[in-house]
Design an enzyme around this catalytic site. Structure first.
Site, mmCIF file in Angstrom:
data_model
loop_
_atom_site.group_PDB
_atom_site.id
_atom_site.type_symbol
_atom_site.label_atom_id
_atom_site.label_comp_id
_atom_site.label_asym_id
_atom_site.label_seq_id
_atom_site.Cartn_x
_atom_site.Cartn_y
_atom_site.Cartn_z
ATOM 1 N N HIS A 1 -2.765 -20.388 4.774
ATOM 2 C CA HIS A 1 -3.355 -20.560 3.439
ATOM 3 C C HIS A 1 -3.151 -21.967 2.877
ATOM 4 C CE1 HIS A 1 -4.389 -16.372 3.140
ATOM 5 N NE2 HIS A 1 -3.142 -15.952 3.159
ATOM 6 N N ASP B 1 -5.310 -12.620 10.889
ATOM 7 C CA ASP B 1 -4.555 -12.170 9.720
ATOM 8 C C ASP B 1 -5.531 -11.462 8.771
ATOM 9 O OD1 ASP B 1 -1.767 -13.131 8.130
ATOM 10 O OD2 ASP B 1 -3.453 -12.694 6.804
ATOM 11 N N HIS C 1 -5.868 -11.603 5.739
ATOM 12 C CA HIS C 1 -6.316 -12.471 4.650
ATOM 13 C C HIS C 1 -7.093 -13.658 5.214
ATOM 14 C CE1 HIS C 1 -2.490 -10.449 3.334
ATOM 15 N NE2 HIS C 1 -3.372 -10.010 2.443
ATOM 16 N N ASP D 1 -1.004 -8.175 9.402
ATOM 17 C CA ASP D 1 -1.145 -7.408 8.167
ATOM 18 C C ASP D 1 -2.450 -6.612 8.087
ATOM 19 O OD1 ASP D 1 -2.331 -9.879 8.040
ATOM 20 O OD2 ASP D 1 -1.207 -10.575 6.304
HETATM 21 ZN ZN LIG Z 1 -1.997 -12.328 5.572
#
Ligand SMILES: [Zn+2]
Length: 380
Positions: A144, A181, A183, A269
């Protein structure tokens, strides 16, 4: 020499994210009782200890991390961001990397340098042919983090720093990133958004984190047009949906791009028990996804495949997902079985649903925008 490398250091588990109510900083006057931060060492430590206890560790090429240098970090990040992490880290009570959800503990700057340097060392060993593939169990995570700020528990973008090192020092020109991931890999995408020498592909839960990020329409800009692909999967996607996305989007895009090396932003995740995602993958899914990418790497780039650890917050289950990926990379079966396989089988086995197919088919149209090798230029 084992074919699979492994990067680990106890200091990765000493990055102190402090107390929080999951995400929210603890604040008793506001009614926010201190608890553990979601991004705690437990999940990652349990992966490592399972790798050790299972015996797999003895069959991996253990690669020693070292701190990334200022020059290596500054290939990706602004001096202002680096100085912010450094000064926060020097404070006895730390600080935040940028978005209010990304704690920097005392000393976290040095641990973040070690994480980035660990990924550099893994990619270096793969590029030099000392190993075929490998896994960096590094922390804090990175995908991120953008050039000028940390966010989403990430301080420095470990993958991006390793990519720039590989291009500057190792003669690796074209690199593809597959981010599974749950996200969106927004930081990695942003860093290379105008750069045709890096293809970023992110499979993530639609509009999960960051908000309004990772849309189909985000497809790269300028010289990098076509070099960012997003597959915003609906919540509740299981193994069939992820495999369909691999078959229809990821693998065709990799085939067209023809990278010199494939890197993976490996968060777990999207597992069925995760508190920060709503997807339905299991340990067996991560084995299959890994095998699919290994097959592509074998065909396209001599098997060169390196994974950087990112998210994954179900401390009870993520270790089995990580072990599955590492067993597949190394070709070694430890005999440790997924203890929840029977319980979660029905979730994982959800068939591909129409609303999932629709998104993936839309993303598949983007493959034609991926530049062919002859059309790309190498970044300076
Ligand atoms: Zn994540």
């Amino acid at each position: 020499m084992p074919r699979t490398g492994y990067v680990y250091h106890p200091l990765f588990f000493w990055h102190d994210t402090g107390t929080a109510a999951g995400l929210a900083p603890a604040n008793p006057p506001a009614g926010i009782q201190p608890l553990a931060h979601f991004e705690s060492p437990d999940t990652k430590r349990r992966i490592h200890e399972l790798v050790h206890v299972s015996g797999l560790l003895d069959n991996l090429a253990q690669i020693r991390p070292r701190p990334a240098t200022d020059e290596e970090i500054l290939r990706v990040h602004t001096l202002g961001h680096v100085e912010h992490i450094k000064s926060s880290s020097a404070h006895p009570r730390g600080g935040d990397a940028g978005d209010g959800y990304s704690p920097v503990g005392q000393g976290s700057y040095d641990i973040a340098l070690l994480a980035a340097g660990g990924m550099i060392e893994l990619v270096t060993a793969v590029a030099r042919g000392e190993i075929t593939n490998g896994y960096a169990l590094i922390r804090p995570p990175g995908h991120h983090a953008t050039a000028d700020t940390g966010m989403g528990f990430c301080l420095f973008n470990n993958l991006a720093i390793a990519i720039r090192h590989a291009q500057a020092e190792l003669g690796v020109e074209r690199i593809a990133v597959v981010d599974w991931d749950v996200h969106h890999g927004n930081g990695t995408q942003a860093i290379f958004y105008n750069d045709p020498s890096v293809l970023t592909i992110s499979l993530h839960q639609d509009n999960c984190f960051p908000p309004n990020s990772g849309l189909l329409a985000e497809n790269g800009e300028g010289d990098g047009a076509g070099c960012a692909i997003n597959v915003p999967l609906p919540p509740g996607t299981g193994s069939a949906g992820y495999q369909y996305a691999m078959d229809e989007v990821v693998i065709p895009a990799l085939n067209r791009y023809s990278p010199d090396m494939i890197l993976v932003a490996s968060g777990y995740d999207a597992n069925v028990l995760d508190p920060l995602g709503r997807q339905m993958l299991g340990a067996s899914t991560y084995a299959t996804l890994t095998a699919t990418l290994m097959d592509a790497a074998d065909r396209l780039c001599g098997g060169r495949l390196a994974m950087a650890h990112e998210g994954g917050y179900a401390a009870s289950y993520v270790p089995f997902c990580g072990l599955a990926a590492l067993e597949t990379l190394s070709g070694i079966r430890t005999g440790i079985l997924d203890p929840l396989a029977d319980i979660v089988a029905g979730w994982l086995d959800q068939p591909l649903l129409d609303h999932q197919r629709k998104v993936i088919d839309a993303a598949a149209w983007l493959v034609a925008n991926v530049p062919l090798p002859a059309a790309a230029t190498t970044a300076a």
